[in-house]
Design a protein around this motif. Structure first.
Motif: not given
Length: 157
Positions: A120-125
């Motif tokens: 699980v990682r973060s989306q780029r935003y």
């Protein structure tokens, strides 16, 4: 997924500073502040290291001149990795925050599953936050880097 006009969910983010580990509650960290928060899939990864973080480092003074209290970078990494990455990029004007268990990222609804790459990682935003409320939210399409960069966020101020 969080949207413009929404209050940030409370969570705890970690930061390794000279005095040791500092834990920040989101509610306290963003209270009464104007902040640029950008997130990326991982420290030391290609686009993140070559373009995303460096853009904010380069334009940090311009963000401050437009009334931004601080710029924060968050990733689903541990605080030791975030500090080492910030040090290697000369990011002394960027608050390098760790969302080690992805609880903040999941509360925002901006997580993504990367499988064997890292789980699980973060989306780029990137978002502009004013007193804990999201006033601008720019989420990238998968594998894109067009709307969360420093130049785009500077233009919304």
């Amino acid at each position: 997924m969080i949207s413009q006009g929404s209050k940030l969910p409370n969570a705890t983010l970690a930061q390794l500073i000279a005095d040791g580990m500092k834990e920040h509650t989101v509610t306290e960290l963003f209270a009464n502040k104007k902040v640029i928060l950008f997130a990326l899939p991982g420290a030391f990864t290609p686009t993140c290291s070559a373009a995303h973080l460096p853009g904010y480092i380069t334009l940090a003074d311009e963000f401050q001149a437009k009334g931004v209290d601080f710029i924060a970078c968050v990733s689903v990494n541990d605080a030791f990795v975030m500090k080492a990455w910030g040090d290697s990029q000369n990011a002394e004007h960027i608050m390098m925050l760790a969302d080690g268990d992805a609880s903040f990222t999941k509360a925002l609804g901006l997580e993504m599953e990367t499988g064997s790459f890292g789980g699980v990682r973060s989306q780029r935003y990137a978002m502009l936050i004013e007193n804990g409320v999201v006033t601008t939210l720019n989420v990238e399409a998968p594998k894109a880097f067009e709307v969360s960069n420093a130049e785009t966020m500077l233009a919304v101020l």
